[in-house]
Write an enzyme that holds these catalytic residues in place. Structure first.
Site, short mmCIF file in Angstrom:
data_model
loop_
_atom_site.label_atom_id
_atom_site.label_comp_id
_atom_site.label_asym_id
_atom_site.label_seq_id
_atom_site.Cartn_x
_atom_site.Cartn_y
_atom_site.Cartn_z
CG ASP A 40 -2.48 0.68 1.06
OD1 ASP A 40 -2.55 1.75 0.09
OD2 ASP A 40 -3.35 0.23 1.76
CG ASP B 159 -8.93 2.27 -0.07
OD1 ASP B 159 -8.65 1.41 -0.60
OD2 ASP B 159 -8.71 3.21 0.39
#
Length: 710
Positions: free
Chosen positions: A456, A525
């Site tokens: 990430d 997301d």
């Protein structure tokens, strides 16, 4: 017909792909000029298309604004420059002088043309590279600059290539826009006169735009029409500029970096741009996407031949409240669903109890008293692979790493260090920091039996400079990315069985560059199934389903508050790499049973999704339901996924015409056993039965029957 041929008399090079041609020449000024990009041509036909430059129509026009392979900022060139340099004495520009060419064969079935030039006055060389292959219509281009002098040259702009479009009655361009949690929103709109710029100044590919573009005459659709497209393989800042001139010409140029940055090129130094790949197609947007998907699977992805496992991620179940017992319990429930890869998300390391602390301290927390090894063994014992979340490029100021090395972050001395999400960016452009990250990563993977990393990056750059360095620290914009690539390359070399997902707060870093070093990407997301239909539609314009992670999560959705049926959520996620991200401890027995059945179904058809050809039968913006189809390469199997988002009165039956079937063949519904003729399916359509009510969906799997099957 050879892949690359040359007419010395006409001065033309012709690049041939299976269905297209790309032709160029050196014009009267010595600059590389464009000839053609489109349907197949013979060398003689390409030579016939060359025309003299002629005189400009007025003293205000200068050299042509569109039509050069790499327009340089020199002399009387007033169009969008692809090459801008500043020599040691302050002089700008590059005056082309051809030095020769060569044709290389880097691999079987491929050829590479290299055109070499130097400046007529200054010690700077430029080489233009073109690579074509026998199995794809994609043309790869890149540029190499070399300083052969004894003083520094400042590179203000060095694009991978400029692309010229043919004269068209109108120009429309397709691209995506967005933001965090709303990435990949497809736009098709007229190309305005003047210059249109798509860019990222954030140090990453960006949620807000993507480094690819498509052009057509405004008449193409999914099934027909000529489309010209290109994509840049780069995971940092970039800029793509399209230009439409008053005299009806159009083209675009693409490369790394944004305005204002300078790349210093010292004596003897060389700079190679990333690849910008281009594609011409005559089959509309659908054929264009399928060609890009095939190219990515064949030439970009490291392991495209593998079938990606069904994944479970623990984030929604636990948040930062991660401990060994809780993860063991979730792993047992996930295995019962048929999950094949169990991933522990954020919160397993250091003092990580929230997003305020712990980033940078990459050792298991006390909640894993014996490290991650026992949990990994437990997961492996359940028949699953084991993965973890990492964010190697970031640090919290509240961490042991930052307290020991506050100078490791991007910053400008004397100015505030702007925190976003309570974190700062480690300066990966510095080799010692990249080496540090590689060191702990390779130890962590090796010591704990880790099979998968969710990599990430949850913020953009800030205060990105290094006063005192040549160019004011602007080297970091490129070195950061190349060092990131280096860490990934070394890590994969150490652990050949390791698989990696690219993530940057969702879809902030998705491009052909990062996909060449990872196995899949996290598009957003936002896991709301309704929103994901739009996000996945834009994502799949260029990038294949084999890279598109898609999760089934809980309702009401954490971001949107929307509630849709479990089957709808599964059917949306089944259009990519199926994952589950809900809190399984709160699922009912009925939901567990339904989910296990849907996971089993996905496993039966995932080869079609991950390796088949995508047909967008009805897009999210079209009236009525959204329908996508995946077909096997040999047309032997078909999967249809259909979604209705709005309430419907009357019988909920949906007529859909399929694509990519074998003419004259018959296909059997693997669920009902019903047999259908391909002609009926493609010309008249199949009526899909959707459940009544809102948020209805269905999946249909068809197999081609043998010719002699009665």
């Amino acid at each position: 017909m050879p892949l690359i041929s040359h007419s010395a008399d006409a001065g033309v090079w012709l690049l041939a792909t299976p269905h297209t041609s790309y032709a160029l020449r050196i014009d009267e000024t010595g600059a590389p000029g464009h000839v053609a990009w489109g349907p197949r041509l013979s060398l003689a036909e390409a030579a016939e298309l060359t025309v003299p430059l002629g005189e400009p129509p007025s003293s205000f026009e200068g050299r042509r604004a569109v039509g050069e392979e790499l327009p340089a900022d020199d002399g009387v060139h007033y169009g969008t420059p692809s090459l801008q340099v500043r020599h040691a004495d302050g002089t700008r520009g590059f005056e082309w002088q051809a030095e020769g060419h060569e044709v290389l064969r880097p691999a079987p079935g491929s050829e590479e043309l290299v055109l070499r030039f130097r400046d007529r006055l200054y010690p700077l060389e430029v080489a233009l590279h073109y690579l074509v292959r026998a199995d794809t219509d994609v043309v790869e281009r890149w540029t190499v600059l070399r300083n052969t002098g004894e003083e520094q040259v400042d590179v203000l702009r060095a694009d991978s290539g400029a692309w010229t479009l043919p004269p068209l009655p109108e120009y429309r361009f397709s691209h995506i826009t967005g933001q965090w949690s709303a990435e990949s929103q497809l736009r098709r709109e007229p190309l305005p006169h003047g210059e249109t710029v798509l860019t990222s100044r954030r140090g990453i590919t960006s949620h807000h735009a993507a480094p690819w573009v498509m052009f057509d005459a405004g008449t193409a659709d999914e099934e027909q029409g000529r489309v010209w497209s290109a994509a840049l393989a780069w995971s940092g800042g970039w800029r793509l500029t399209a230009q439409r001139t008053p005299d009806g010409r159009a083209g675009f140029t693409a490369g790394i970096g944004h305005e204002g940055t300078v790349l210093p090129l010292g004596p003897g130094e060389e700079f190679t741009t990333p690849v910008c790949a281009g594609l011409f197609s005559e089959g509309g947007f659908g054929a264009t996407s399928r060609a890009w998907h095939a190219y990515a699977r064949a030439q970009v992805l490291p392991h495209a031949d593998e079938l990606a496992p069904v994944l479970y991620n623990s984030w929604e179940a636990t948040g930062f409240d991660v401990d060994e017992d809780g993860q063991r319990a979730l792993a047992k429930r996930a295995a019962a669903l048929g999950v094949e890869l169990f991933v522990v998300d954020d919160g397993w390391f250091g003092a990580r109890r929230s997003d305020h602390a712990g980033l940078g301290d990459w050792t298991p927390s006390e909640r894993f008293p014996d490290g991650l090894g026992p949990l990994a063994d437990h997961v492996h014992g359940l028949g699953m692979r084991f993965g973890i979340w990492v964010e190697p490029e970031m640090v919290n100021p509240d961490s042991d790493l930052y307290r020991a090395h506050p100078d490791w972050v991007l910053h400008v001395p004397g100015r505030p260090r702007t925190e976003m999400r309570n974190q700062l960016v480690l300066d990966f452009s510095r080799p010692e920091i990249a080496d540090w990250a590689y060191g702990w990563l390779t130890r962590l993977v090796g010591d704990h039996g880790i099979d998968f990393l969710k990599w990430d990056m949850n913020r953009a750059f800030g205060e990105a400079g290094r006063p005192g360095e040549p160019g004011g620290g602007d080297r970091l914009w490129t070195r950061y990315v190349t060092n990131l690539y280096g860490v990934l390359d070394r890590l994969r070399a150490d652990h050949p069985d390791l698989r990696i997902e690219a993530c940057s707060g969702g879809g902030g870093r998705v491009d052909l560059g990062i996909l060449s070093r990872t196995d899949q990407a996290w598009p957003s997301d936002n896991t709301d199934a309704e929103d994901r239909l739009w996000i996945q539609h834009g994502y799949a314009q260029i990038y294949p389903a084999r890279t598109m992670s898609a999760w089934v999560t809980d309702v009401p959705n954490q971001l949107t508050g929307r509630t849709v049926p479990l089957s709808f959520r599964f059917h949306v996620a089944m259009a990519g790499l199926l994952g589950i991200g809900g809190d399984l401890t709160h699922w009912s027995e009925a939901e567990i049973t339904e989910a296990a059945d849907l996971v089993a179904m996905y496993k039966r058809v995932r080869h079609l999704v991950q390796q088949g050809a995508l047909y967008r039968l009805q897009a999210p913006a079209d009236p009525g339901p959204t329908v996508v189809q995946y077909a096997a390469e040999d047309a032997g199997e078909v999967l249809v996924l259909a979604y209705r988002r709005q309430p419907r009165h009357g019988t909920p039956r949906l007529p859909v015409r399929l694509r990519g079937l074998t003419p004259g063949a018959r296909y059997r519904d693997t669920d009902t056993g019903t047999v259908h003729h391909a002609t009926v399916l493609t010309e008249y359509g199949l009526h899909l039965d959707l459940p009544a009510g809102d948020w209805a969906s269905t999946a249909l799997h068809l197999e081609r029957l043998p010719e002699n099957d009665s």
